[in-house]
Design a protein around this motif. Sequence first.
Motif, PDB file in Angstrom:
ATOM      1  N   THR A  15       0.853  -1.188   0.000  1.00 39.33           N
ATOM      2  CA  THR A  15       0.000   0.000   0.000  1.00 39.33           C
ATOM      3  C   THR A  15       0.888   1.235   0.000  1.00 39.33           C
ATOM      4  N   THR A  16       0.316   2.351  -0.388  1.00 41.71           N
ATOM      5  CA  THR A  16       1.063   3.606  -0.395  1.00 41.71           C
ATOM      6  C   THR A  16       1.537   3.957   1.013  1.00 41.71           C
ATOM      7  N   GLN A  17       0.692   3.705   2.003  1.00 43.45           N
ATOM      8  CA  GLN A  17       1.090   3.999   3.387  1.00 43.45           C
ATOM      9  C   GLN A  17       2.267   3.138   3.810  1.00 43.45           C
ATOM     10  N   LYS A  18       2.281   1.871   3.419  1.00 45.58           N
ATOM     11  CA  LYS A  18       3.391   0.984   3.758  1.00 45.58           C
ATOM     12  C   LYS A  18       4.687   1.496   3.128  1.00 45.58           C
ATOM     13  N   ILE A  19       4.609   1.959   1.888  1.00 39.34           N
ATOM     14  CA  ILE A  19       5.794   2.492   1.216  1.00 39.34           C
ATOM     15  C   ILE A  19       6.254   3.776   1.900  1.00 39.34           C
ATOM     16  N   ARG A  20       5.311   4.615   2.337  1.00 36.50           N
ATOM     17  CA  ARG A  20       5.689   5.822   3.087  1.00 36.50           C
ATOM     18  C   ARG A  20       6.440   5.448   4.369  1.00 36.50           C
ATOM     19  N   ASP A  21       5.933   4.436   5.064  1.00 38.75           N
ATOM     20  CA  ASP A  21       6.585   3.981   6.291  1.00 38.75           C
ATOM     21  C   ASP A  21       7.976   3.424   6.002  1.00 38.75           C
ATOM     22  N   MET A  22       8.085   2.624   4.945  1.00 39.07           N
ATOM     23  CA  MET A  22       9.385   2.064   4.561  1.00 39.07           C
ATOM     24  C   MET A  22      10.361   3.183   4.210  1.00 39.07           C
ATOM     25  N   HIS A  23       9.875   4.198   3.499  1.00 36.26           N
ATOM     26  CA  HIS A  23      10.720   5.326   3.109  1.00 36.26           C
ATOM     27  C   HIS A  23      11.185   6.098   4.342  1.00 36.26           C
ATOM     28  N   ALA A  24      10.286   6.316   5.290  1.00 38.29           N
ATOM     29  CA  ALA A  24      10.652   7.030   6.514  1.00 38.29           C
ATOM     30  C   ALA A  24      11.707   6.243   7.296  1.00 38.29           C
ATOM     31  N   ASP A  25      11.527   4.926   7.395  1.00 42.15           N
ATOM     32  CA  ASP A  25      12.495   4.088   8.108  1.00 42.15           C
ATOM     33  C   ASP A  25      13.856   4.101   7.413  1.00 42.15           C
ATOM     34  N   ASP A  44      15.033  -7.353  11.035  1.00 50.35           N
ATOM     35  CA  ASP A  44      13.704  -6.927  10.609  1.00 50.35           C
ATOM     36  C   ASP A  44      12.622  -7.826  11.196  1.00 50.35           C
ATOM     37  N   GLN A  45      11.371  -7.579  10.822  1.00 49.75           N
ATOM     38  CA  GLN A  45      10.222  -8.275  11.393  1.00 49.75           C
ATOM     39  C   GLN A  45      10.253  -9.773  11.132  1.00 49.75           C
ATOM     40  N   SER A  46      10.832 -10.191  10.018  1.00 52.05           N
ATOM     41  CA  SER A  46      10.884 -11.617   9.691  1.00 52.05           C
ATOM     42  C   SER A  46      12.099 -12.301  10.304  1.00 52.05           C
ATOM     43  N   GLY A  47      12.890 -11.542  11.059  1.00 53.22           N
ATOM     44  CA  GLY A  47      14.061 -12.116  11.709  1.00 53.22           C
ATOM     45  C   GLY A  47      15.318 -12.066  10.871  1.00 53.22           C
ATOM     46  N   GLU A  48      15.223 -11.462   9.689  1.00 55.13           N
ATOM     47  CA  GLU A  48      16.400 -11.354   8.824  1.00 55.13           C
ATOM     48  C   GLU A  48      17.354 -10.309   9.389  1.00 55.13           C
ATOM     49  N   ARG A  49      18.611 -10.668   9.450  1.00 53.32           N
ATOM     50  CA  ARG A  49      19.629  -9.779  10.005  1.00 53.32           C
ATOM     51  C   ARG A  49      20.248  -8.970   8.863  1.00 53.32           C
ATOM     52  N   ILE A  50      20.271  -7.652   9.031  1.00 55.52           N
ATOM     53  CA  ILE A  50      20.828  -6.757   8.022  1.00 55.52           C
ATOM     54  C   ILE A  50      21.921  -5.937   8.684  1.00 55.52           C
ATOM     55  N   GLU A  51      23.104  -5.956   8.099  1.00 53.45           N
ATOM     56  CA  GLU A  51      24.210  -5.187   8.660  1.00 53.45           C
ATOM     57  C   GLU A  51      24.603  -4.104   7.668  1.00 53.45           C
ATOM     58  N   TYR A  52      24.612  -2.864   8.149  1.00 51.93           N
ATOM     59  CA  TYR A  52      24.998  -1.745   7.317  1.00 51.93           C
ATOM     60  C   TYR A  52      26.405  -1.316   7.687  1.00 51.93           C
ATOM     61  N   THR A  53      27.208  -1.124   6.684  1.00 53.75           N
ATOM     62  CA  THR A  53      28.554  -0.605   6.884  1.00 53.75           C
ATOM     63  C   THR A  53      28.693   0.636   6.020  1.00 53.75           C
ATOM     64  N   ALA A  54      29.801   1.329   6.159  1.00 57.01           N
ATOM     65  CA  ALA A  54      30.011   2.531   5.350  1.00 57.01           C
ATOM     66  C   ALA A  54      29.953   2.217   3.865  1.00 57.01           C
ATOM     67  N   ALA A  55      30.365   1.021   3.488  1.00 58.59           N
ATOM     68  CA  ALA A  55      30.340   0.637   2.073  1.00 58.59           C
ATOM     69  C   ALA A  55      28.916   0.483   1.559  1.00 58.59           C
ATOM     70  N   LYS A  56      27.953   0.247   2.441  1.00 57.57           N
ATOM     71  CA  LYS A  56      26.570   0.053   2.015  1.00 57.57           C
ATOM     72  C   LYS A  56      25.741   1.338   2.040  1.00 57.57           C
ATOM     73  N   VAL A  57      26.352   2.443   2.405  1.00 57.66           N
ATOM     74  CA  VAL A  57      25.629   3.715   2.433  1.00 57.66           C
ATOM     75  C   VAL A  57      25.063   4.054   1.051  1.00 57.66           C
ATOM     76  N   PRO A  58      25.834   3.910  -0.044  1.00 59.46           N
ATOM     77  CA  PRO A  58      25.250   4.197  -1.366  1.00 59.46           C
ATOM     78  C   PRO A  58      24.070   3.272  -1.704  1.00 59.46           C
ATOM     79  N   GLU A  59      24.150   2.022  -1.268  1.00 56.29           N
ATOM     80  CA  GLU A  59      23.050   1.081  -1.502  1.00 56.29           C
ATOM     81  C   GLU A  59      21.791   1.527  -0.756  1.00 56.29           C
ATOM     82  N   LEU A  60      21.967   1.964   0.479  1.00 54.61           N
ATOM     83  CA  LEU A  60      20.838   2.457   1.266  1.00 54.61           C
ATOM     84  C   LEU A  60      20.264   3.730   0.645  1.00 54.61           C
ATOM     85  N   ARG A  61      21.131   4.572   0.116  1.00 58.09           N
ATOM     86  CA  ARG A  61      20.661   5.803  -0.542  1.00 58.09           C
ATOM     87  C   ARG A  61      19.835   5.467  -1.791  1.00 58.09           C
ATOM     88  N   ARG A  62      20.309   4.501  -2.579  1.00 54.77           N
ATOM     89  CA  ARG A  62      19.543   4.084  -3.769  1.00 54.77           C
ATOM     90  C   ARG A  62      18.177   3.534  -3.370  1.00 54.77           C
TER      91      ARG A  62
END
Length: 89
Positions: A15-25, A44-62
């Motif tokens: 839903t559009t609201q879900k995408i707004r929430d995802m974008h805010a997060d 995350d909610q499904s238990g998947e582990r996500i690790e962000y490093t400085a190298a992943k900043v461009p990926e998060l920006r995209r």
Amino acid sequence: MAEQAREPSMYRHYTTQKIRDMHADATSAYHRLNTGAAERVFVDQSGERIEYTAAKVPELRRYCEELSSELSARQNPRAVRRGPIRPLF
């Protein structure tokens, strides 16, 4: 000039609201990561582990840009995103 058909979005099931929430997060995580205030590991909610490093900043920006683009497309579905202008000589 004919309008280009918009290809189906990978977010079409949300839903559009879900995408707004995802974008805010995602935007918040991007900000915290850039300012050094973020936890580097998220689970995350499904238990998947996500690790962000400085190298992943461009990926998060995209990812933030993809969500922003999807929201824009939903607000104005007639808008067509066109590629760069290529002059012909």
